[in-house]
Design a protein around this motif. Structure first.
Motif, PDB file in Angstrom:
ATOM      1  N   ARG A  27       1.331  58.508  59.822  1.00  0.00           N
ATOM      2  CA  ARG A  27       2.728  58.037  59.784  1.00  0.00           C
ATOM      3  C   ARG A  27       2.796  56.537  59.528  1.00  0.00           C
ATOM      4  O   ARG A  27       3.644  56.062  58.782  1.00  0.00           O
ATOM      5  CB  ARG A  27       3.414  58.353  61.125  1.00  0.00           C
ATOM      6  CG  ARG A  27       3.794  59.830  61.245  1.00  0.00           C
ATOM      7  CD  ARG A  27       5.171  59.953  61.914  1.00  0.00           C
ATOM      8  NE  ARG A  27       5.824  61.195  61.531  1.00  0.00           N
ATOM      9  CZ  ARG A  27       6.004  62.236  62.344  1.00  0.00           C
ATOM     10  NH1 ARG A  27       5.553  62.187  63.589  1.00  0.00           N
ATOM     11  NH2 ARG A  27       6.632  63.300  61.909  1.00  0.00           N
ATOM     12  N   ARG A  29       0.546  54.811  58.064  1.00  0.00           N
ATOM     13  CA  ARG A  29      -0.282  54.506  56.881  1.00  0.00           C
ATOM     14  C   ARG A  29      -1.402  53.530  57.268  1.00  0.00           C
ATOM     15  O   ARG A  29      -1.674  52.551  56.589  1.00  0.00           O
ATOM     16  CB  ARG A  29       0.597  53.951  55.751  1.00  0.00           C
ATOM     17  CG  ARG A  29       1.756  54.902  55.425  1.00  0.00           C
ATOM     18  CD  ARG A  29       2.641  54.430  54.297  1.00  0.00           C
ATOM     19  NE  ARG A  29       1.890  54.370  53.043  1.00  0.00           N
ATOM     20  CZ  ARG A  29       1.663  53.249  52.369  1.00  0.00           C
ATOM     21  NH1 ARG A  29       2.123  52.092  52.805  1.00  0.00           N
ATOM     22  NH2 ARG A  29       0.990  53.281  51.243  1.00  0.00           N
ATOM     23  N   THR A 320      -6.182  61.700  51.356  1.00  0.00           N
ATOM     24  CA  THR A 320      -6.207  60.895  52.586  1.00  0.00           C
ATOM     25  C   THR A 320      -7.560  60.202  52.777  1.00  0.00           C
ATOM     26  O   THR A 320      -7.835  59.659  53.843  1.00  0.00           O
ATOM     27  CB  THR A 320      -5.872  61.764  53.811  1.00  0.00           C
ATOM     28  OG1 THR A 320      -6.721  62.918  53.800  1.00  0.00           O
ATOM     29  CG2 THR A 320      -4.420  62.217  53.786  1.00  0.00           C
ATOM     30  N   SER A 342       1.051  68.327  58.421  1.00  0.00           N
ATOM     31  CA  SER A 342       2.105  68.154  57.434  1.00  0.00           C
ATOM     32  C   SER A 342       3.143  69.270  57.554  1.00  0.00           C
ATOM     33  O   SER A 342       4.357  69.026  57.544  1.00  0.00           O
ATOM     34  CB  SER A 342       1.481  68.124  56.032  1.00  0.00           C
ATOM     35  OG  SER A 342       2.464  68.253  55.041  1.00  0.00           O
ATOM     36  N   MET A 347       6.060  66.285  57.001  1.00  0.00           N
ATOM     37  CA  MET A 347       5.692  64.981  56.485  1.00  0.00           C
ATOM     38  C   MET A 347       4.616  65.130  55.413  1.00  0.00           C
ATOM     39  O   MET A 347       3.602  65.788  55.643  1.00  0.00           O
ATOM     40  CB  MET A 347       5.173  64.121  57.633  1.00  0.00           C
ATOM     41  CG  MET A 347       5.103  62.635  57.353  1.00  0.00           C
ATOM     42  SD  MET A 347       3.491  62.080  56.805  1.00  0.00           S
ATOM     43  CE  MET A 347       2.506  62.407  58.262  1.00  0.00           C
ATOM     44  N   PRO A 349       1.854  63.113  53.668  1.00  0.00           N
ATOM     45  CA  PRO A 349       1.198  61.824  53.872  1.00  0.00           C
ATOM     46  C   PRO A 349       0.884  61.145  52.540  1.00  0.00           C
ATOM     47  O   PRO A 349       0.397  61.776  51.601  1.00  0.00           O
ATOM     48  CB  PRO A 349      -0.089  62.199  54.612  1.00  0.00           C
ATOM     49  CG  PRO A 349      -0.380  63.594  54.177  1.00  0.00           C
ATOM     50  CD  PRO A 349       0.950  64.252  53.911  1.00  0.00           C
ATOM     51  N   ASN A 369       4.997  57.794  52.396  1.00  0.00           N
ATOM     52  CA  ASN A 369       5.169  59.058  53.111  1.00  0.00           C
ATOM     53  C   ASN A 369       6.534  59.647  52.785  1.00  0.00           C
ATOM     54  O   ASN A 369       7.505  58.919  52.581  1.00  0.00           O
ATOM     55  CB  ASN A 369       5.096  58.835  54.625  1.00  0.00           C
ATOM     56  CG  ASN A 369       3.684  58.483  55.079  1.00  0.00           C
ATOM     57  OD1 ASN A 369       2.722  58.680  54.336  1.00  0.00           O
ATOM     58  ND2 ASN A 369       3.569  57.976  56.293  1.00  0.00           N
TER      59      ASN A 369
END
Lengths: 397, 265
Positions: A27, A29, A320, A342, A347, A349, A369
């Protein structure tokens, strides 16, 4: 396939211990990569090291298994109540009805690398305290895990480099389908060692910076370590709406080269198509792709071609690995857990470190995001030797 | 639990004093005496020249046994899913890497590194045969043969497709040998199919058991069964070679073995 339920899951990597820290890092980053200060390694690179792995103590009766990889495994197993969930499954199904299928590429090889520095100067023998079976051997992490829980069902390590801990879901699916087991502990554990750091360096595949997947200037991977686990069971008729299901798996081989992907991403394409077919989904029904996205020139180019071919240019996607580094044999498991987060938290990412998305790759690579409902996602894991595996996950509702 | 059933359509074998399946069949069936000598690995003719030069022992062993089994089954290697099972990667290659990493010069070569992965044989198999099919690459220490057989059977049964099992182990040099005493190379390949063809050798029905694993009568062969993980499959090959109904128990995990009913076709 009949959907399988990820009744419990957890991940520990350089971005955090357990789900809460992992989600918070995604969240915010926030990445876990830092300049390499691992052991005596003298390479100019960034790594994703898990904090305090060496502070983990194995139970006394399992002391023979002591090595960095099994310490990391135990650290991962004890997050988010995962070990308790496995014990509850044992009470429900029986210890012989639960399989253990974990991926690793290098297992506890660090133990052998260190032992080779302590060879007898006269005979060349390894030190007496070196135990190959319980540390270095590829099976060690599964053997440790099954002894930790007292499990007696089918058990095996999948070691197909960086697809390993995605492929374990396929082994578990077949075991469940044939009725050999009722539940499976799946996942992956890989830990830092000299073989992979110097090996990827020899191939010219490590970046001197924190890796930048899908960036126009990407120039190699950052190696990380992680432990990720899921408990897989047959999906019951009634499930919570945010329960996470595995709907489809696609597996293929490039049949092309040992350390380079097929330039057109042919194997990757087959894996994604087969995963969609098994899930009974059209490509347009997927909301997000968790890319393998290692940040080497050729890997990202091949994967982008394959994704464009199957999904077109507008599918939201990201890697990621800018946050966790490439956790090799644990990458598929980490990807599965991030996909589950997710789905549950709505969300998508973003990739971090990437400054300018390579326009030649032609994908909707997320740099920010997105908070939105997420129903179905696909996760890619590809590896050395041309081994490919794609997994499709979905919310139960 | 219902036992998992499959037909054995082809066998490949290469090990100390076991030059191929016909030779091994004669020895295991008791028609020829066992004369052990060091395993001779043939050059991997199917690989392009560059890959042939780089290939290590486990690659040569896997190609030799796998291709023998698939030729016997009359199938196309490119179309078969595969299961590779080995206790560990190539021992010689691992030794050289560890030696270099303990020295002042840690610059291992790219070829050394890519030969170090556990799936090196699977990667070369794909390059040699053109198989873009799925491959599972497994390790279970001394249980590797049993784990591979179980994985291959679940492919056959769950997905109703044939598949090839390639269980191979190679020798470890000193000082690793003292910690992992695998003395020589031995590989067993089996083509398994869900339906019986004209080439089927036997039907097997496999379940889990707590019974002890069967031993081999010949003490030298029994030593081999214990010494090389892939050789834990030899009692199954013996049952196939005898061509009569047999029940065998194959070694697998410390607490769990495989009960196999073998019916000749």
């Amino acid at each position: 396939m009949n959907p399988l339920w990820l009744s419990h899951f957890t991940a520990t990597s350089s971005i955090g211990r357990g789900l809460e820290q992992t989600l918070a890092a995604l969240r915010q980053r926030r990445g876990g990569l830092a300049p390499c200060a691992f052991e005596t390694v003298d390479l100019a690179t960034y790594i994703g090291e898990v904090a305090d792995v060496d502070a983990v103590r194995l139970p006394a009766h399992l002391a023979d298994f002591d090595c960095r990889n099994n310490r990391l495994a135990l650290l991962g197993l004890t997050q988010d109540g995962f070990a308790g969930a496995v014990r509850a499954a044992i009470a429900e199904y029986g210890a012989q009805r639960i399989g253990v299928f974990l991926g690793t590429s290098t297992s506890g090889i660090l133990q052998t690398e260190l032992a080779y520095r302590r060879r007898d100067p006269v005979t060349g023998a390894l030190p007496a305290d070196f135990n190959y079976r319980t540390t270095h051997n590829t099976f060690s992490v599964v053997d440790f895990t099954r002894h930790y829980f007292g499990l007696t069902g089918p058990a095996v390590v999948v070691s197909s480099a960086c697809s390993s801990s995605a492929k374990v879901f396929a082994s578990a699916r077949r075991m469940l389908a044939t009725g050999l087991i009722d539940a499976a502990v799946v996942g992956g554990v890989d830990s830092l060692c000299l073989t992979t750091l110097y090996g990827f360096s020899a191939l010219g595949l490590i970046s001197e910076r924190a890796c930048r997947p899908f960036d126009a200037q990407r120039n190699g991977i950052s190696i990380g370590e992680a432990a990720a686990f899921a408990l897989l069971e047959r999906a019951p008729a009634q499930l919570d709406e945010d329960a996470v299901l595995l709907l489809g798996i696609g597996e293929s081989s490039d049949a092309y080269h040992m350390s380079s992907p097929h330039p057109d991403g042919l194997g990757a394409r087959v894996a994604m198509q087969d995963a969609l077919e098994m899930a009974g989904l059209k490509s347009s029904e997927v909301d997000y792709i968790h890319l393998h996205g290692t940040a080497t020139q050729s890997n990202d180019a091949a994967e982008a071609q394959a994704v464009r071919h199957v999904f077109g240019p507008d599918m939201p996607c990201s890697s990621t690995k800018g946050a966790t580094g490439h956790t090799l044999g644990a990458a598929g498991g980490v990807g599965a857990v991030i996909c589950a987060l997710s789905l549950q938290h709505g969300m998508l990412p973003a990739g971090i470190n990437t400054e300018q998305v390579d326009p030649a790759l032609g994908l909707d690579y997320l740099l920010h995001n997105r908070e939105q409902p997420v129903a179905r996602v696909l996760s890619n894991s590809f590896g050395f030797g041309g081994t490919n595996c794609s997994l499709v996950f979905a919310r139960a509702d | 639990m219902h036992p998992l059933s499959a037909y054995i359509e082809g066998v490949g074998l290469l090990g100390p004093g076991l030059a191929d399946w016909p030779a091994g069949q004669a020895v295991l069936g008791g028609r020829e005496p066992y004369r052990p000598h060091k395993t001779v690995l043939p050059p991997p003719a199917l690989l392009p020249a560059a890959e042939r030069r780089r290939s290590c022992a486990i690659v040569k062993l896997t190609l030799a046994t796998g291709l023998e089994a698939i030729a016997a089954a009359g199938l196309d290697a490119a179309s078969l899913p595969s299961v590779f099972s080995a206790s560990g990667g190539d021992g010689e290659n691992c030794h050289i890497i560890c030696e270099m990493l303990a020295s002042d010069d840690r610059q291992i070569s790219p070829t050394r590194f890519h030969n170090s992965v556990h799936n090196v044989a699977a990667g070369y198999w794909g390059i040699a045969t053109g198989a873009m099919t799925t491959s599972s690459v497994l390790s279970a220490f001394d249980a590797s043969f049993g784990a591979g057989l179980l994985e291959a059977l679940t492919q056959v049964v769950a997905d109703n497709i044939p598949c090839v099992l390639l269980a191979c182990d190679t020798a470890y040099p000193e000082p690793l040998y003292s910690a992992r005493p695998i003395p020589d190379a031995l590989g067993i390949a089996l083509v398994l199919a869900p339906h019986r063809s004209a080439r089927a050798l036997a039907q097997i029905r496999v379940g889990l058991t707590e019974a002890s694993a069967d031993l081999l009568d010949d003490p030298v062969l029994e030593n081999l069964r214990i010494a090389i993980p892939a050789a834990r499959g030899l009692p199954l090959l013996r049952a196939i070679a005898l061509r009569q109904d047999q029940h065998v128990v194959l070694d697998y995990l410390d607490s769990t073995r495989l009960a196999v009913a073998v019916t000749p076709c």
